[in-house]
Design a protein around this motif. Structure first.
Motif, mmCIF file in Angstrom:
data_model
loop_
_atom_site.group_PDB
_atom_site.id
_atom_site.type_symbol
_atom_site.label_atom_id
_atom_site.label_comp_id
_atom_site.label_asym_id
_atom_site.label_seq_id
_atom_site.Cartn_x
_atom_site.Cartn_y
_atom_site.Cartn_z
ATOM 1 N N ILE A 28 0.798 -0.833 0.487
ATOM 2 C CA ILE A 28 0.074 0.085 0.377
ATOM 3 C C ILE A 28 0.791 1.415 0.104
ATOM 4 N N CYS A 29 1.988 1.430 0.501
ATOM 5 C CA CYS A 29 2.568 2.210 0.508
ATOM 6 C C CYS A 29 4.182 1.819 0.223
ATOM 7 N N THR A 33 8.831 1.060 2.545
ATOM 8 C CA THR A 33 8.446 0.147 3.560
ATOM 9 C C THR A 33 8.435 -1.661 3.819
ATOM 10 N N GLN A 34 7.253 -2.198 2.822
ATOM 11 C CA GLN A 34 7.450 -2.964 2.560
ATOM 12 C C GLN A 34 7.539 -4.167 3.576
ATOM 13 N N CYS A 35 6.327 -4.198 4.737
ATOM 14 C CA CYS A 35 5.754 -4.253 5.657
ATOM 15 C C CYS A 35 5.734 -6.320 4.689
ATOM 16 N N LEU A 62 2.296 -4.175 11.516
ATOM 17 C CA LEU A 62 1.279 -3.251 10.350
ATOM 18 C C LEU A 62 0.820 -2.020 10.721
ATOM 19 N N PRO A 193 7.021 3.132 9.200
ATOM 20 C CA PRO A 193 6.858 2.597 10.554
ATOM 21 C C PRO A 193 8.809 2.059 10.835
HETATM 22 S S1 SF4 Z 1 2.004 -1.749 7.186
HETATM 23 FE FE1 SF4 Z 1 4.316 -1.132 6.329
HETATM 24 S S2 SF4 Z 1 3.816 -1.351 3.760
HETATM 25 FE FE2 SF4 Z 1 1.789 -1.088 4.800
HETATM 26 S S3 SF4 Z 1 1.301 0.582 4.803
HETATM 27 FE FE3 SF4 Z 1 1.975 0.595 5.889
HETATM 28 S S4 SF4 Z 1 4.037 0.880 6.501
HETATM 29 FE FE4 SF4 Z 1 3.198 0.611 4.364
#
Ligand code: SF4
Length: 715
Positions: A28-29, A33-35, A62, A193
């Protein structure tokens, strides 16, 4: 039975429940990041989403956006089939067509443009999404068009350009090892994060924290020193800090003597920025400038954490950021442990500590064998040092003028016309195209102006290669097949390659074979990566030495770190192209346009992110949008509100030279008096409409979204 019922109710994975945990990444972002995601799948449905403990970057967490991945996946607003527009542009009237018809139509239309007006008359555009960019860039070049362009024309690239002009190769902050972190206008607590957690770990072990930001944020609240400057004065602040560092003899004399170019001219220039003048120009008290300069120069080692947009979204942004990055070299913190380390990207902007052939893959045809890129005449330094893209800010003008050559068609993935200053002007330009395709997950406003709309799937329904800077890599597998008739962007690109450049052997070999080709220098393969669905640490990671410039020099024309840019000097007859990092106030500011400031007395600063929204992506999801009233609002300091007779949630007209939008006011101490902060991404009150199309940095072409002039009045 009861027990299984409880297990099912709790969505517990296991053979009893038939619930499987599948690994994926949140996109999503994107892409820093790519969690990691653990997707609980039963009967082909994702029934629960959790952060993956196995992922070494996100370690199970998340953010509020990522927690809403199921809402994202199963949104009613997803595009289900390829669509052909049957009503007027913008009407949103489409009829479903088959994939074969859609792909054949695109093949025919783009070929027609190529034959009639040359391959350069077709633009290949990637919006915010980044994971498929190497394949799209290759498609453009194999087709023969130099015009691969992305959203990086307003994000990240100018920051990288500033670093390349100073050092040749950008250096990233070595967060785990630094003892002094200078965060220059970034707020990872709302955007990243993983980085926010790294900052907290640093603070726990005693790291000093200096934060430059015109606003108060969760990051500034943790700082030893917060330099709360007026928007757009970053260059003056950096030059004033340099004045302190040099006049107090705190700079790295050995580094400066042996590895830099133009120091004496720079030293002479910064004499005009003593802290008292720094205070006058930036609003930061002189004693804070002195304290920050001393801390950054004397705590070893120190680094700067830059941001992708805030410092370069000013009409003086690139020069400002050059002045900022020079502090890294001046204090001997370039390419050292705990400083700004050089670790070239492995894949899609990320350093994964392994070598790849990404660049060779993307650039299947040399620029010298193609026409000049869009923006080449206006932004020559972009062409010299940005990473091989057209400057998309020039697209609307070139569509209208047809000069230096016509733009007939755009094949876009995730295009959003609201990204451009004068966003409505960009929308009108799109209406002038012969042919527009937009690929997206959702039916966006831009899609409504397209001739064909293609449905993309989400990260949970596709395979993609990702890497992380701790030397971790994964190749995801679809947790469920793509919903409806959606497809992966990469699958769409490969299907189009069959029609647009059938002679390209790597495209013919297929998607996975292409990734194997890219990965070849690393020794890894997709077959091996598939055995590790949650990812794996890179075997034999590439460990680069510090101070690589000692043996290889700097990748600048002079071979040194450049206080005076030899690249900008090529064009110094142009206004604003100063080889020194000359400070000029923003084009629209009290200093540069006092007449205008009388009519529009407030500084307009736009585009900061809220933690639950990213661009226009998650406004449509009920979980994130329940966290804040989902109406367009502008932040205003209570001092200004009182002077204007405004109360919380009053409706106001926010006006600039270009027009006005209606928003509510949100009273907050986060913004300083004299400043209005407007979040972006609201279609019903798009603040980018309030910026002129040529309100741009002259060198990078980036829009001045973060410092213009505005007025606010009660409706
Ligand atoms: S969970 Fe991680 S990758 Fe997904 S929107 Fe949030 S910061 Fe971005």
């Amino acid at each position: 039975m009861q027990n299984i019922g409880n297990l099912l109710k709790g969505k517990i994975a296991g053979p009893e429940t038939g619930i499987e945990i599948k690994k994926s990444v949140c996109a999503i972002c994107d892409p820093m990041t790519q969690c990691g995601l653990d997707l609980y799948v039963k009967d082909g449905q994702v029934i629960k989403v959790e952060g993956s403990e196995e992922n070494p970057y996100s370690k199970g967490s998340l953010c509020s956006k990522g927690a809403a991945n199921r809402q994202y996946l199963y949104s009613e607003e997803r595009i289900r089939t390829p669509l052909k527009r049957v009503g007027p542009k913008g009407s949103g009237t489409f009829q479903p067509i088959t994939w074969a018809e859609a792909l054949d139509t695109i093949g025919e239309k783009l070929h027609q443009a190529k034959v009639e007006t040359g391959p350069e008359s077709v633009v290949f555009f990637a919006g915010y999404t980044k994971w498929f960019r190497p394949y799209l860039k290759r498609l453009a070049h194999s087709f023969g068009s130099p015009n691969y362009a992305t959203e990086s024309s307003t994000c990240y690239q100018a920051m990288a350009m500033a670093q390349r002009l100073v050092f040749g190769l950008p250096g990233g902050p070595d967060l785990p090892n630094t003892n002094c972190l200078l965060v220059w206008s970034s707020n990872p607590f709302h955007t990243n994060p993983g980085v926010a957690k790294a900052v907290l770990r640093g603070l726990k072990r005693g790291m000093k924290l200096i934060v430059v930001d015109p606003r108060q944020t969760p990051t500034t609240s943790r700082a030893d020193i917060h330099l709360q400057l007026r928007p757009g004065t970053d260059g003056a602040l950096a030059l004033s800090m340099a004045n302190v560092i040099i006049s107090e003899g705190l700079y790295d004399k050995d580094f400066v003597a042996n590895y830099t170019y133009g120091f004496e001219e720079y030293r002479a220039y910064i004499q005009t920025f003593p802290p008292a003048r720094g205070e006058e120009l930036t609003g930061v008290p002189a004693d804070k400038i002195v304290a920050a300069a001393r801390m950054f120069a004397t705590v070893k080692n120190a680094c700067i954490m830059p941001s992708s947009a805030p410092v370069v979204h000013h009409t003086n942004g690139l020069q400002n950021y050059r002045a900022v990055f020079m502090l890294v070299g001046l204090t001997g913190n370039y390419d050292v442990k705990g400083g700004n380390l050089v670790n070239p990207p492995s894949f899609v902007y990320q350093a994964g500590n392994f070598a790849t052939r990404e660049h060779e893959f993307e650039q299947s045809r040399a620029f010298s064998a193609m026409a000049q890129r869009i923006g080449a005449e206006e932004f020559p330094v972009w062409m010299d040092v940005a990473d091989g893209q057209a400057q998309a800010m020039s697209i609307p003008d070139q569509i209208r003028s047809g000069r230096p050559y016509p733009i007939r068609a755009i094949l876009a993935f995730g295009m959003n016309f609201r990204m451009w200053p004068d966003s409505l002007g960009m929308r009108r330009s799109l209406e002038d195209l012969d042919f527009l395709v937009n690929v997206d997950v959702f039916m966006t406003e831009t899609c409504k102006y397209a001739d064909l709309v293609l449905p993309a799937c989400t990260s949970m329904e596709r395979s993609e290669l990702r890497c992380y800077n701790m030397g971790y890599v994964l190749y995801t597998q679809p947790a469920i097949p793509p919903l409806y008739e959606s497809r992966s962007d990469a699958d769409i690109i490969y299907a189009l390659a069959e029609r647009l450049c059938p002679e390209d052997a790597l495209f013919r070999a297929g998607y996975e074979a292409s990734i194997d080709w890219i990965l070849e220098p690393s020794g890894m393969t997709t077959a091996e990566l598939k055995k590790h669905p949650g990812g794996m640490f890179v075997p034999n990671p590439r460990i680069l030495p510090e101070r690589k410039y000692e043996t290889g020099g700097f990748k600048t024309p002079s071979g040194k770190m450049e206080f005076v840019s030899t690249v900008i000097a090529r064009y110094q007859e142009r206004p604003g192209f100063d080889p020194l990092p000359v400070y000029r106030p923003s084009k629209y500011s009290r200093e540069a346009s006092p007449e205008l400031a009388r009519k529009y007395p407030l500084i307009l600063n736009t585009g900061s992110r809220l933690p639950m929204f990213v661009h226009t992506r998650t406004y449509r999801l009920s979980w994130p949008s329940s966290l804040r009233p989902n109406h367009p609002s502008a932040d205003l300091n209570p001092v200004d509100a009182e002077a204007l007779g405004l109360r919380q949630d009053d409706e106001v007209r926010l006006s600039t030279l270009m027009g006005a939008i209606r928003v509510k006011v949100n009273l907050t101490q986060m913004v300083q008096p004299g400043m209005v902060c407007m979040y972006h991404g609201f279609g019903q009150a798009d603040v980018n409409e309030l910026f002129e199309k040529d309100y741009l940095d002259p060198i990078s072409g980036f829009p001045g979204f973060k410092s213009a002039l505005c007025s606010v009045e009660k409706v």
